[in-house]
Design a protein around this motif. Structure first.
Motif, mmCIF file in Angstrom:
data_model
loop_
_atom_site.group_PDB
_atom_site.id
_atom_site.type_symbol
_atom_site.label_atom_id
_atom_site.label_comp_id
_atom_site.label_asym_id
_atom_site.label_seq_id
_atom_site.Cartn_x
_atom_site.Cartn_y
_atom_site.Cartn_z
ATOM 1 N N PHE A 1 15.087 73.695 0.660
ATOM 2 C CA PHE A 1 15.388 75.106 0.390
ATOM 3 C C PHE A 1 16.336 75.774 1.393
ATOM 4 O O PHE A 1 16.867 76.835 1.111
ATOM 5 N N GLU A 2 16.500 75.170 2.586
ATOM 6 C CA GLU A 2 17.324 75.771 3.639
ATOM 7 C C GLU A 2 17.032 77.271 3.789
ATOM 8 O O GLU A 2 17.921 78.114 3.621
ATOM 9 N N PRO A 3 15.776 77.629 4.105
ATOM 10 C CA PRO A 3 15.414 79.048 4.221
ATOM 11 C C PRO A 3 16.096 79.720 5.408
ATOM 12 O O PRO A 3 16.534 79.047 6.344
ATOM 13 N N ASP A 4 16.177 81.053 5.341
ATOM 14 C CA ASP A 4 16.752 81.825 6.445
ATOM 15 C C ASP A 4 15.795 81.864 7.632
ATOM 16 O O ASP A 4 16.216 81.987 8.782
ATOM 17 N N ILE B 1 17.390 69.043 12.214
ATOM 18 C CA ILE B 1 18.121 69.218 10.958
ATOM 19 C C ILE B 1 19.145 70.338 11.111
ATOM 20 O O ILE B 1 20.281 70.223 10.683
ATOM 21 N N ASN B 2 18.696 71.446 11.706
ATOM 22 C CA ASN B 2 19.556 72.623 11.878
ATOM 23 C C ASN B 2 19.244 73.260 13.222
ATOM 24 O O ASN B 2 18.207 73.907 13.380
ATOM 25 N N ALA B 3 20.144 73.071 14.179
ATOM 26 C CA ALA B 3 19.922 73.572 15.537
ATOM 27 C C ALA B 3 19.745 75.087 15.593
ATOM 28 O O ALA B 3 19.102 75.609 16.496
ATOM 29 N N SER B 4 20.302 75.803 14.616
ATOM 30 C CA SER B 4 20.169 77.264 14.647
ATOM 31 C C SER B 4 19.064 77.780 13.721
ATOM 32 O O SER B 4 19.026 78.962 13.384
ATOM 33 N N ALA B 5 18.157 76.893 13.304
ATOM 34 C CA ALA B 5 17.027 77.300 12.450
ATOM 35 C C ALA B 5 16.224 78.395 13.130
ATOM 36 O O ALA B 5 16.045 78.379 14.347
ATOM 37 N N LYS B 6 15.763 79.355 12.329
ATOM 38 C CA LYS B 6 14.971 80.467 12.843
ATOM 39 C C LYS B 6 13.509 80.248 12.456
ATOM 40 O O LYS B 6 13.163 80.259 11.287
ATOM 41 N N VAL B 7 12.670 80.036 13.471
ATOM 42 C CA VAL B 7 11.252 79.762 13.244
ATOM 43 C C VAL B 7 10.402 80.742 14.051
ATOM 44 O O VAL B 7 10.665 80.955 15.232
#
Length: 120
Positions: free
Chosen positions: A46-49, A72-78
């Protein structure tokens, strides 16, 4: 355009609570996972924001899941979700790349504040 959110928690009622808060405030919940392995798979799909991530879960905990998502995505927001008394785990999660944390039981204003802050 509303932000897409992935909710990760092994307790169905916790997912339901946070989903309710988010949907009432215009966010789109694109997926729900009940462990870290599912969380990583759904993140890819889903590649969520933004992701709300429980810390203690079976199969793969939230800290390991954050590390995997960050690969997967270094700038992922968790944003981590923790019960009281899990401060050391929260610190580990922040070191692993989580942007903020919210404490259970969820308070709608704190959840929204954290999400808006992280989405910036």
């Amino acid at each position: 355009m509303s932000a897409k959110v992935l909710i990760v928690d092994d307790a169905a009622f916790m997912r339901m609570m946070i989903k309710d808060i988010l949907e009432k405030n215009g966010f789109e919940v694109v997926g729900e996972a009940n462990n870290g392995i599912q969380a990583v798979e759904l993140y890819k799909k889903f590649e969520p924001d933004i992701v709300t991530m429980d810390i203690t879960m079976p199969d793969m905990d939230g800290i390991e899941a954050v590390k995997a998502i960050k690969q997967i995505n270094a700038s992922a927001k968790v944003i981590m979700c923790s019960a009281m008394g899990q401060q050391t785990m929260v610190m580990d999660a922040i070191k692993a790349g989580a942007r903020d944390f919210i404490v259970k039981p969820f308070q709608a204003d704190r959840v929204l504040e954290a999400i808006k802050k992280v989405l910036g």
